[in-house]
Design an enzyme around this catalytic site. Structure first.
Site, PDB file in Angstrom:
ATOM      1  N   ARG B  55     -38.689  39.553  28.361  1.00 40.30           N
ATOM      2  CA  ARG B  55     -37.641  40.061  27.491  1.00 40.30           C
ATOM      3  C   ARG B  55     -37.293  41.521  27.803  1.00 40.30           C
ATOM      4  O   ARG B  55     -36.146  41.855  28.082  1.00 40.30           O
ATOM      5  CB  ARG B  55     -38.161  39.909  26.063  1.00 40.30           C
ATOM      6  CG  ARG B  55     -37.465  40.670  25.002  1.00 40.30           C
ATOM      7  CD  ARG B  55     -38.254  40.542  23.714  1.00 40.30           C
ATOM      8  NE  ARG B  55     -38.447  39.153  23.326  1.00 40.30           N
ATOM      9  CZ  ARG B  55     -37.798  38.568  22.335  1.00 40.30           C
ATOM     10  NH1 ARG B  55     -36.905  39.241  21.631  1.00 40.30           N
ATOM     11  NH2 ARG B  55     -38.018  37.327  22.028  1.00 40.30           N
ATOM     12  N   THR B  56     -38.294  42.375  27.808  1.00 41.57           N
ATOM     13  CA  THR B  56     -38.030  43.795  28.028  1.00 41.57           C
ATOM     14  C   THR B  56     -37.617  44.064  29.471  1.00 41.57           C
ATOM     15  O   THR B  56     -36.701  44.842  29.742  1.00 41.57           O
ATOM     16  CB  THR B  56     -39.271  44.638  27.653  1.00 41.57           C
ATOM     17  OG1 THR B  56     -39.636  44.328  26.312  1.00 41.57           O
ATOM     18  CG2 THR B  56     -38.987  46.114  27.771  1.00 41.57           C
ATOM     19  N   LYS B  83     -54.632  43.167  43.205  1.00 46.76           N
ATOM     20  CA  LYS B  83     -55.797  43.220  44.107  1.00 46.76           C
ATOM     21  C   LYS B  83     -56.577  44.512  43.909  1.00 46.76           C
ATOM     22  O   LYS B  83     -57.348  44.908  44.776  1.00 46.76           O
ATOM     23  CB  LYS B  83     -55.334  43.067  45.552  1.00 46.76           C
ATOM     24  CG  LYS B  83     -54.658  41.724  45.813  1.00 46.76           C
ATOM     25  CD  LYS B  83     -54.160  41.608  47.255  1.00 46.76           C
ATOM     26  CE  LYS B  83     -53.352  40.348  47.462  1.00 46.76           C
ATOM     27  NZ  LYS B  83     -51.896  40.594  47.393  1.00 46.76           N
ATOM     28  N   ARG B 105     -44.279  49.286  32.034  1.00 46.55           N
ATOM     29  CA  ARG B 105     -44.962  48.613  30.925  1.00 46.55           C
ATOM     30  C   ARG B 105     -46.416  48.496  31.352  1.00 46.55           C
ATOM     31  O   ARG B 105     -46.712  48.026  32.454  1.00 46.55           O
ATOM     32  CB  ARG B 105     -44.336  47.229  30.722  1.00 46.55           C
ATOM     33  CG  ARG B 105     -45.190  46.221  29.943  1.00 46.55           C
ATOM     34  CD  ARG B 105     -45.363  46.561  28.478  1.00 46.55           C
ATOM     35  NE  ARG B 105     -44.123  46.577  27.727  1.00 46.55           N
ATOM     36  CZ  ARG B 105     -43.671  45.553  26.993  1.00 46.55           C
ATOM     37  NH1 ARG B 105     -44.364  44.437  26.937  1.00 46.55           N
ATOM     38  NH2 ARG B 105     -42.541  45.670  26.333  1.00 46.55           N
ATOM     39  N   HIS B 133     -43.219  52.521  22.292  1.00 47.34           N
ATOM     40  CA  HIS B 133     -42.204  51.706  22.941  1.00 47.34           C
ATOM     41  C   HIS B 133     -40.869  52.333  22.558  1.00 47.34           C
ATOM     42  O   HIS B 133     -40.138  51.809  21.720  1.00 47.34           O
ATOM     43  CB  HIS B 133     -42.322  50.267  22.435  1.00 47.34           C
ATOM     44  CG  HIS B 133     -41.530  49.256  23.222  1.00 47.34           C
ATOM     45  ND1 HIS B 133     -40.662  49.611  24.230  1.00 47.34           N
ATOM     46  CD2 HIS B 133     -41.473  47.911  23.147  1.00 47.34           C
ATOM     47  CE1 HIS B 133     -40.102  48.514  24.728  1.00 47.34           C
ATOM     48  NE2 HIS B 133     -40.581  47.479  24.087  1.00 47.34           N
TER      49      HIS B 133
END
Ligand SMILES: [Zn+2]
Lengths: 204, 320, 444
Positions: B55-56, B83, B105, B133
């Site tokens: 969504r974001t 990794k 994020r 946020h």
């Protein structure tokens, strides 16, 4: 977002107009008033007549002011046309900021309202209205912005002051006043709607 | 405003209003048939998502593409990050790619702050751990302003897992800056220990607060919280803090119901409330794109402090 | 711990405990003679040509003893070795460090503690006294062979699972009881594990704002209270590591008032820094227990001043860059501190008038030496400067100011929270059993 605060919108400098400064002579240059309120009012009337003449009585015309001061100028032209001819010519605004080719040369510019009158621009004669014509870059950006809203039959340009020094092949169809200047000077347009008074000043 | 958008606590009132005003213009442009703008041509925006959030990420991607920026999606999964590459090494890689902005994020609070110290471009916090946020709060404020005309003076109630909510934190600071009165409603276990120092009122009683609310923001409550003994059962949580139709009926007529999504229907919010006319949940998604366009434009749409010509710093010299 | 007897040294015009200038003759590993400044002629004292130190303007304190040093060897030699860590210690004015047990392998057998002890002897910068683990592998399940470590060449007296709390109350009781047989002490890292799951920083106003899981003061205080009660009940010695909260100070004060054998240490960083620094999200400020509030700092200073807290201990915890150049949550907790300890104590305790120089001697040398069970500890600060005292001395310029440059520190790691800070007091020379380990601020 460093220096783009709402207050800086008063300092917008389209094509060379230095605006919104209380003391334009503050940097040491001389300031002289080249057009007073009555002059501007006479010029608007003349331009309104020229527009009517050249567009067949204002048929299909849409006036789009370029913010900040092109917007009240467009509204004044529309009002004058209505007085003269009784024709209601729609007036709106077109913000070319996001189409400019020089965004990266300056601090970020605040955006202005784009308001395309009902009926749009397709097949119409759009007249872009600005206060000062200088390098021509604002008009170029406005032409790009306009293309996103449709395909006008013709696009014309009306400016209150043409101060010369074009950098692009652009010329105005309606000029209120040709005003030869040096590049070192700035031209400041003051309008009652935005600045509380009508005047055109040369600074520098 | 700073070069980065890391926290709404850093936003001055003028900055916040500039974002909202700019978003308003972006929203108008999004209404026309040609939605694309040439503004950020040649700029590169990297979406660096260490947590899945379609969504974001999609919202930022759409925003960047509408402004003609080049977008690189650098998701942690399947890349060197999974990794074991460190955040710093990833940052140096992005730097080498010439990223003008990195939208990050991350599950760790403060990761965007660290990143900002390692890259030259702008960093946009798209959600860091349980910290902030900011673009969500900006789009919430934008949504409120579009619906109710202003944010100033409104009584905004934020309900749910405040302790773990980055949305709540960003909203508390931004709404305060914009002059709203915020009340947090949650079981005491889901409020942070230091909440007494926040510029908010706190209540444990949702029913008492709803009739005096202009806006009620429901936060997502994760079922895992039950395992941490934050509340006994979903049923009890829902009974005490869920927004069902009966509770929603006690709101003033004009009041809005908001949710940052993804929502747990039947838990913190009843379907009939989520789908009601007061609900802004769908608008919030659309507004998210406009707000993120505004943020990207304001961060990348002008000269960086180092590229600007000295003359232009006051923005008053003729554009040459 | 060198077996060869050091050649005599003459310290001229040095000021013991900041007092009147005096000449000190060091010979046979002890202070052999003390006289008024100018009172000992180099030629008559049998001192070889170069062994005269003009100490005009320098203060002398008994060599510092650190109860809490992480030397990282064996296992993380990229972060620190016994060699590099003890160089840092000597440069910080230390003559003894207690090396914590959380190495890899863990120092939970006689073999590992003897290895660390031998590495210390061969480096020769200061005495290294290994700390033995309380439980096997620091796992908190079974007691390690405490007796074997006590009777090994390393003669371990301090046992700690530091880094982990001995959280099982029964195991803690048994450990406290068991070490009575060889006058050992359990040094507890007081952290209730359930209350600190995922904890990143002090729980309070800052953690709420920064969205980081809080490490509440009560998680430390609850363990200290429990352990004090246990120590009182079984009559054993308890030492509390790195006390960090105002509440802990109160509990320790109460336990001491009861007459229980409880001692405590505080780190320099908890005397100076607060949790506000976490707002930078720079893990150089991440440490366990975490930086606390200004009120806690004030209470710790007061507790150290009035003796509730017995000792300053560095909790020197070097970390490699990849363990700190990360997001906060991924970073390892800890700070280097051996070379900045004296300066921070001067700034936080001496300059505000909370502690005099004799007090610094007590808190940084004598008290930790007694807690750690070192032999031959002077009875008080005055006698530590007198004839017959061990020639373990720290000479420093209290007026000097220096800017902390991580690259200039002797530790292999750079994780100092004092980067760029200007601190008072600079160590000029350190003598270990009469032999200079540091001269002119440089390793000898
Ligand atoms: Zn510890």
């Amino acid at each position: 977002m460093a220096s783009a605060t709402p207050s800086s919108s008063a300092h917008r400098s389209e094509d060379g107009s230095t605006t919104g400064r209380e003391d334009p002579g503050g940097e040491g240059g001389a300031t002289r008033t080249v057009l007073a309120g009555a002059d501007i009012s006479r010029i608007i009337s003349r331009m309104a007549h020229q527009i009517l003449e050249k567009t067949n009585g204002g048929a299909d015309v849409v006036l789009l002011g370029i913010p900040t001061r092109g917007v009240p100028l467009a509204a004044r032209l529309a009002a004058r046309i209505r007085e003269v001819e009784g024709t209601a010519v729609p007036a709106g605004s077109l913000d070319p900021t996001m189409y400019r080719d020089d965004l990266r040369l300056r601090a970020v510019r605040p955006l202005h309202v784009t308001d395309i009158p009902d009926g749009g621009v397709d097949g119409r004669v759009v007249i872009l209205v600005d206060d000062v014509l200088y390098s021509g870059r604002t008009v170029r950006a406005a032409l790009d912005a306009l293309a996103e809203y449709g395909r006008p039959r013709a696009v014309q340009l009306a400016v209150l002051v043409d101060r010369g020094h074009r950098e692009l092949p652009i010329r105005a169809d309606y000029v209120g006043k040709n005003m030869p200047t040096s590049r070192r000077e700035s031209v400041a347009v003051r309008l009652t709607e935005t600045d509380g008074t009508d005047a055109v000043l040369i600074i520098g | 405003m700073n070069r980065h958008l890391l926290s709404t606590a850093d936003l001055r009132r003028d900055d916040a209003l500039l974002v909202l005003d700019t978003a308003e213009q972006m929203a108008r442009l999004s209404d026309r048939s040609v939605k694309k703008l040439p503004t950020l041509r040649g700029r590169t925006v990297v979406n660096l998502f260490f947590e899945d959030s379609t969504r974001t990420r999609t919202s930022f991607e759409l925003a960047a593409k509408r402004l003609s920026a080049d977008v690189i999606n650098f998701s942690a999964k399947g890349s060197s990050v999974s990794k074991g590459e460190s955040l710093k090494d990833t940052a140096l890689t992005l730097e080498a790619m010439g990223a003008d902005a990195v939208v990050i994020r991350h599950a760790a609070s403060g990761a965007p702050h660290r990143l900002a110290g390692w890259v030259r471009g702008s960093v946009v916090n798209a959600g860091d751990g349980t910290h902030e946020h900011p673009t969500q709060a900006l789009l919430d404020a934008f949504t409120i302003r579009r619906r109710l005309g202003t944010v100033e003076g409104l009584r905004v109630t934020i309900v749910g897992d405040v302790l773990h909510s980055r949305v709540a934190r960003s909203n508390v600071w931004l709404l305060r800056t914009l002059g709203a009165h915020v009340t947090l409603v949650a079981p005491p276990t889901l409020l942070p220990h230091g909440v007494a120092d926040w510029p908010v009122a706190v209540s444990y009683d949702l029913d008492a607060v709803l009739p005096g609310s202009d806006v009620v923001m429901m936060l997502r409550v994760q079922r895992e919280r039950m395992l941490g003994a934050f509340f006994p059962t979903e049923r009890e949580y829902s009974r005490r803090y869920g927004l069902d139709a009966d509770r929603a009926a006690t709101l003033p007529g004009h009041a809005l119901v908001m949710h940052p999504g993804p929502m747990v229907r039947g838990m913190e919010i009843a379907s009939e409330v989520a789908d009601s006319a007061r609900s802004t949940i769908v608008e919030q998604v659309a507004n998210g794109v406009s707000v993120r366009m505004a943020v990207l434009y304001l961060l990348l749409g002008g000269a960086g402090a180092d590229e600007r010509k000295p003359d232009d710093q006051y923005g008053e010299v003729a554009d040459r | 711990m060198t077996t060869t007897v050091a050649a005599p040294w003459l310290l001229r015009a040095v000021r013991p405990l900041g007092g009147e200038p005096a000449d000190l003759l060091l010979a046979g590993g002890r202070v052999a003679e003390v006289a008024r400044a100018g009172g000992i002629a180099p030629t008559t004292a049998g001192v070889a040509g170069g062994n005269v130190l003009d100490a005009d303007g320098l203060f002398a304190l008994p060599g510092f003893v650190d109860l809490h040093t992480h030397l990282r060897e064996p296992g993380r030699e990229d972060a620190e070795t016994v060699e590099s860590g003890t160089r840092a210690a000597a440069l910080g004015g230390y003559t003894t460090v207690f090396a914590m047990a959380n190495t890899n392998p863990v120092a939970d057998t006689a073999g590992v503690v003897e290895q660390v002890w031998r590495l210390g002897r061969s480096a020769g910068h200061c005495d290294v006294r290994p700390v033995g683990a309380v439980t096997v592998g620091l796992a908190g399940q079974r007691l390690a062979e405490l007796g074997a470590m006590a009777t090994s060449a390393a003669a371990v007296r301090v046992f700690s699972d530091d880094g982990h709390c001995v959280s099982d109350a029964l195991l803690m009781r048994r450990a406290l009881e068991y070490v009575k047989a060889f006058d050992g002490v359990i040094a507890q890292h007081a952290e209730e594990p359930r209350l600190t799951e995922g904890a990143q920083m002090n729980e309070g106003s800052c953690s709420a704002r920064l969205g980081m899981t809080g490490w509440p003061a009560v998680a430390e205080e609850a363990i200290i209270a429990r352990d004090a009660l246990l120590a009182g009940h079984v009559g054993s010695r308890l030492h509390v590591c790195h006390v960090s909260t105002a509440g802990s100070v109160e509990i320790i004060r109460w336990a001491k008032a009861k007459g229980w054998r409880v001692s405590a240490e505080v780190t320099p960083h908890h005397l100076l820094l607060t949790d506000e620094l976490a707002a930078t999200y720079d893990p150089v400020y991440k440490v366990n227990p975490p930086l606390r509030t200004a009120e806690d700092v004030a209470a710790l200073r007061a507790g150290l001043a009035d003796g509730t807290i017995d000792a300053v201990a560095t909790d020197h915890a070097p970390h490699a860059p990849q363990d700190k150049d990360t997001e906060w949550a991924a970073a390892r907790p800890g700070m280097v501190g051996l070379q900045t300890a004296l300066s921070v104590v001067i700034q936080t305790m001496v300059e505000p008038g909370l502690l005099d120089w004799a007090g610094v001697a007590e808190r940084m040398s004598l008290a930790p030496a007694r807690i750690g069970g070192l032999p031959d500890v002077p009875v008080d600060a005055r006698s530590s400067m007198g004839v017959g005292a061990p020639a373990n001395l720290t000479l420093f310029d209290p007026e000097a100011r220096w800017v902390v440059d991580p690259a200039g520190l002797a530790s292999r790691s750079r994780n100092t929270p004092y980067r760029g800070m200007t601190l008072p007091g600079q160590v000029h020379a350190t003598f270990l059993a009469g032999r200079p380990t540091v001269l002119d601020g440089k390793i000898r």
